[in-house]
Design a protein around this motif. Structure first.
Motif, mmCIF file in Angstrom:
data_model
loop_
_atom_site.group_PDB
_atom_site.id
_atom_site.type_symbol
_atom_site.label_atom_id
_atom_site.label_comp_id
_atom_site.label_asym_id
_atom_site.label_seq_id
_atom_site.Cartn_x
_atom_site.Cartn_y
_atom_site.Cartn_z
ATOM 1 N N ILE A 151 0.761 -1.236 0.098
ATOM 2 C CA ILE A 151 -0.086 -0.039 0.103
ATOM 3 C C ILE A 151 0.804 1.328 0.108
ATOM 4 O O ILE A 151 0.329 2.170 -0.549
ATOM 5 C CB ILE A 151 -1.131 0.105 1.282
ATOM 6 C CG1 ILE A 151 -0.434 0.133 2.503
ATOM 7 C CG2 ILE A 151 -1.922 -1.105 1.039
ATOM 8 C CD1 ILE A 151 -1.095 0.630 3.557
ATOM 9 N N SER A 152 1.980 1.172 0.647
ATOM 10 C CA SER A 152 2.869 2.323 0.464
ATOM 11 C C SER A 152 3.170 2.964 -0.830
ATOM 12 O O SER A 152 3.367 4.121 -1.058
ATOM 13 C CB SER A 152 4.189 2.305 1.494
ATOM 14 O OG SER A 152 4.930 1.182 0.566
ATOM 15 N N SER A 153 3.279 1.967 -1.908
ATOM 16 C CA SER A 153 3.697 2.484 -3.128
ATOM 17 C C SER A 153 2.648 3.288 -3.820
ATOM 18 O O SER A 153 2.738 4.186 -4.604
ATOM 19 C CB SER A 153 4.104 1.176 -4.021
ATOM 20 O OG SER A 153 2.993 0.417 -4.108
ATOM 21 N N PHE A 154 1.351 2.944 -3.340
ATOM 22 C CA PHE A 154 0.389 3.900 -4.015
ATOM 23 C C PHE A 154 -0.123 5.084 -3.430
ATOM 24 O O PHE A 154 -0.634 5.847 -3.887
ATOM 25 C CB PHE A 154 -0.771 3.040 -4.677
ATOM 26 C CG PHE A 154 -2.002 2.774 -3.788
ATOM 27 C CD1 PHE A 154 -2.354 1.605 -3.743
ATOM 28 C CD2 PHE A 154 -2.992 3.844 -3.654
ATOM 29 C CE1 PHE A 154 -3.728 1.298 -2.898
ATOM 30 C CE2 PHE A 154 -4.102 3.487 -2.951
ATOM 31 C CZ PHE A 154 -4.391 2.109 -2.758
ATOM 32 N N MET A 155 0.433 4.959 -1.851
ATOM 33 C CA MET A 155 0.213 6.330 -1.397
ATOM 34 C C MET A 155 0.747 7.317 -2.009
ATOM 35 O O MET A 155 0.200 8.672 -2.048
ATOM 36 C CB MET A 155 0.878 6.225 0.378
ATOM 37 C CG MET A 155 0.530 7.355 0.956
ATOM 38 S SD MET A 155 -1.298 7.306 1.816
ATOM 39 C CE MET A 155 -0.879 7.970 3.283
ATOM 40 N N THR A 156 2.278 7.315 -2.680
ATOM 41 C CA THR A 156 2.673 8.520 -3.228
ATOM 42 C C THR A 156 1.977 8.897 -4.233
ATOM 43 O O THR A 156 2.256 9.953 -4.845
ATOM 44 C CB THR A 156 3.989 7.957 -3.761
ATOM 45 O OG1 THR A 156 3.965 6.934 -4.667
ATOM 46 C CG2 THR A 156 5.037 7.509 -2.742
ATOM 47 N N ARG A 157 0.941 8.292 -4.933
ATOM 48 C CA ARG A 157 0.290 8.496 -6.273
ATOM 49 C C ARG A 157 -0.841 9.577 -5.786
ATOM 50 O O ARG A 157 -1.542 10.337 -6.782
ATOM 51 C CB ARG A 157 -0.239 7.514 -6.870
ATOM 52 C CG ARG A 157 0.739 6.258 -7.121
ATOM 53 C CD ARG A 157 1.402 6.952 -8.332
ATOM 54 N NE ARG A 157 0.777 7.239 -9.539
ATOM 55 C CZ ARG A 157 0.538 6.362 -10.432
ATOM 56 N NH1 ARG A 157 1.106 5.263 -10.531
ATOM 57 N NH2 ARG A 157 -0.278 6.782 -11.588
ATOM 58 N N LEU A 158 -1.184 9.875 -4.451
ATOM 59 C CA LEU A 158 -2.311 10.867 -3.930
ATOM 60 C C LEU A 158 -1.841 12.207 -4.402
ATOM 61 O O LEU A 158 -2.771 12.978 -4.180
ATOM 62 C CB LEU A 158 -2.698 10.253 -2.892
ATOM 63 C CG LEU A 158 -3.231 8.703 -2.638
ATOM 64 C CD1 LEU A 158 -3.369 8.706 -1.022
ATOM 65 C CD2 LEU A 158 -4.723 8.658 -3.271
ATOM 66 N N ASN A 178 -8.636 2.944 5.037
ATOM 67 C CA ASN A 178 -8.290 3.010 6.492
ATOM 68 C C ASN A 178 -6.787 2.359 6.783
ATOM 69 O O ASN A 178 -6.094 2.821 7.804
ATOM 70 C CB ASN A 178 -9.157 1.929 7.354
ATOM 71 C CG ASN A 178 -10.584 2.526 7.420
ATOM 72 O OD1 ASN A 178 -10.727 3.877 7.871
ATOM 73 N ND2 ASN A 178 -11.735 1.661 7.677
ATOM 74 N N ALA A 179 -6.576 1.454 5.729
ATOM 75 C CA ALA A 179 -5.034 1.012 5.891
ATOM 76 C C ALA A 179 -4.249 2.113 5.624
ATOM 77 O O ALA A 179 -3.069 2.043 6.466
ATOM 78 C CB ALA A 179 -4.865 -0.274 4.952
ATOM 79 N N LEU A 180 -4.248 2.811 4.752
ATOM 80 C CA LEU A 180 -3.429 4.016 4.503
ATOM 81 C C LEU A 180 -3.508 4.893 5.526
ATOM 82 O O LEU A 180 -2.474 5.580 5.734
ATOM 83 C CB LEU A 180 -3.944 4.616 2.921
ATOM 84 C CG LEU A 180 -3.614 3.841 1.823
ATOM 85 C CD1 LEU A 180 -4.587 4.250 0.398
ATOM 86 C CD2 LEU A 180 -2.060 3.776 1.881
ATOM 87 N N ASP A 181 -4.376 5.291 6.360
ATOM 88 C CA ASP A 181 -4.581 6.200 7.522
ATOM 89 C C ASP A 181 -5.389 5.650 8.335
ATOM 90 O O ASP A 181 -6.702 5.902 8.374
ATOM 91 C CB ASP A 181 -4.767 7.380 6.787
ATOM 92 C CG ASP A 181 -5.064 8.627 7.813
ATOM 93 O OD1 ASP A 181 -4.907 8.172 9.150
ATOM 94 O OD2 ASP A 181 -5.168 9.855 7.865
ATOM 95 N N HIS A 209 -8.960 14.076 3.052
ATOM 96 C CA HIS A 209 -7.724 14.427 3.156
ATOM 97 C C HIS A 209 -6.762 13.288 3.164
ATOM 98 O O HIS A 209 -6.827 12.521 4.272
ATOM 99 C CB HIS A 209 -7.058 15.534 4.130
ATOM 100 C CG HIS A 209 -7.619 16.735 3.767
ATOM 101 N ND1 HIS A 209 -7.088 17.659 2.699
ATOM 102 C CD2 HIS A 209 -8.902 17.304 4.115
ATOM 103 C CE1 HIS A 209 -7.860 18.742 2.739
ATOM 104 N NE2 HIS A 209 -9.059 18.463 3.569
ATOM 105 N N LEU A 210 -6.027 12.802 2.278
ATOM 106 C CA LEU A 210 -4.972 11.719 2.527
ATOM 107 C C LEU A 210 -3.711 11.757 1.559
ATOM 108 O O LEU A 210 -3.805 11.905 0.407
ATOM 109 C CB LEU A 210 -5.768 10.436 1.930
ATOM 110 C CG LEU A 210 -5.248 8.949 2.259
ATOM 111 C CD1 LEU A 210 -5.011 8.579 3.567
ATOM 112 C CD2 LEU A 210 -5.929 7.981 1.368
ATOM 113 N N GLY A 211 -2.636 11.351 2.179
ATOM 114 C CA GLY A 211 -1.332 11.349 1.620
ATOM 115 C C GLY A 211 -1.166 12.570 0.452
ATOM 116 O O GLY A 211 -0.774 12.788 -0.565
#
Ligand SMILES: Nc1nc2c(ncn2[C@@H]2O[C@H](COP(=O)(O)OP(=O)(O)OP(=O)(O)O)[C@@H](O)[C@H]2O)c(=O)[nH]1
Ligand SMILES: [Mg+2]
Ligand SMILES: [Zn+2]
Length: 293
Positions: A151-158, A178-181, A209-211
């Protein structure tokens, strides 16, 4: 007059956030109703503050795009979530989402969730499915909301984007957010019946608001109809056809029965996946039929 964007719409109120992060509960001005304009989540608006945190929306700035169901404006990209299982993966459903996003000018990103449920011998098959979509040019991610794998790899895409998560009920859209935040504490649902279908735990539309970006969790999609589409434009919603259609002999080639069709040739050579071509044909017929009414 201040500028802001609508983060939530609920019971006739629009929640407008300004650039300081303050939120105002606003009404739309009466004129909107008369002109049949409804402000949408994602809209940039001009509003005037009245009491403490209340106000009126006076104007809606031009939209980049809009989705009707779910109602969101100015969407940059869509994470199209499928589960590798529970509910069972459907490539026709994924392709339907892809076509709808392409049609609306929204960049799709493919996410396969629940990889923790994959057993060893299924992994090669999934590599093949992934390979098919990456060769078309789509970004694909394998993730697990449960173990947080990938999941961390797609966090940066936000970052700096307005994203939506789309996908069938129960695939884990909300669980992924929820896993991302974990502080979001959004409500997720158990897969409620033996058919493996979810039950739409997510109900209203709200920007989160996320990433360093904004994202909308959607309650599945209530409609996956090809509203407003014409069969002649369907090939532009398939990137592997879009890039080949100019080489067809006939202008306006439908890539079904015409001779010297570059798309059909690519399909026969194995350059276009059979299932993608078959979905194109099925969607084409469906759009043609719906246009008769
Ligand atoms: N094993 C496993 N279960 C998951 C994973 N992600 C989600 N789930 C489960 O799948 C079920 C549905 O998850 P939700 O996040 O509510 O699904 P949704 O896509 O938001 O569904 P709707 O809101 O109804 O559209 C829940 O029971 C989750 O715990 C995962 O990565 N692995
Ligand atoms: Mg949900
Ligand atoms: Zn053709």
């Amino acid at each position: 007059m201040e500028e802001g964007f609508i983060v939530k719409a609920l019971s006739g109120y629009y929640y407008v956030e300004n650039n300081k992060g303050d939120i105002y509960q606003c009404r739309g001005r009466g004129l909107f109703r008369k002109q049949n304009i409804s402000p949408l989540v994602g809209d940039y608006v001009q509003f005037e503050q009245h009491d403490h945190n209340e106000g009126y929306i006076y104007d809606i700035l031009p939209r980049k795009n809009l989705l009707v169901r779910p109602p969101v404006a100015n969407v940059d990209q869509a994470f199209i979530i499928s589960a590798v299982t529970q509910p069972a993966f459907s490539s026709v459903l994924l392709d339907r989402f892809l076509v709808l996003m392409e049609f609306h000018g929204i960049n799709p990103i493919i996410v396969f969730n629940k990889v923790d449920l994959l057993v060893e011998h299924e992994k090669d098959e999934w590599k093949e499915i992934q390979q098919c979509y990456t060769s078309i040019g789509y970004d694909t991610f394998f993730v697990s909301a449960k173990t947080k794998e990938g999941i961390s790899s797609f966090m940066t895409r936000l970052k700096n984007k307005l994203s939506i998560v789309a996908g069938q009920s129960g695939v884990g859209k909300t669980a992924l957010l929820n896993a991302l935040d974990p502080s979001l504490e959004l409500k997720t649902g158990e897969i409620s019946n033996h058919l493996g279908r979810g039950r739409h735990t997510t109900r209203h539309v709200e920007l989160i608001h996320l990433g360093d970006g904004l994202i909308v969790d959607t309650p599945g999609f209530s409609s996956l109809e090809f509203d407003g589409m014409e069969e002649q434009m369907l090939d532009t919603c398939f990137p592997e056809m879009r890039t080949r259609k100019d080489e067809c002999k006939f202008r306006g080639c439908s890539h079904r029965k015409e001779p010297k069709c570059a798309v059909k040739m690519a399909y026969e050579n194995g350059e276009i996946s059979p299932f993608r071509y078959e979905h194109y044909i099925a969607f084409y017929e469906e759009i043609k039929k719906q246009r008769r009414y």
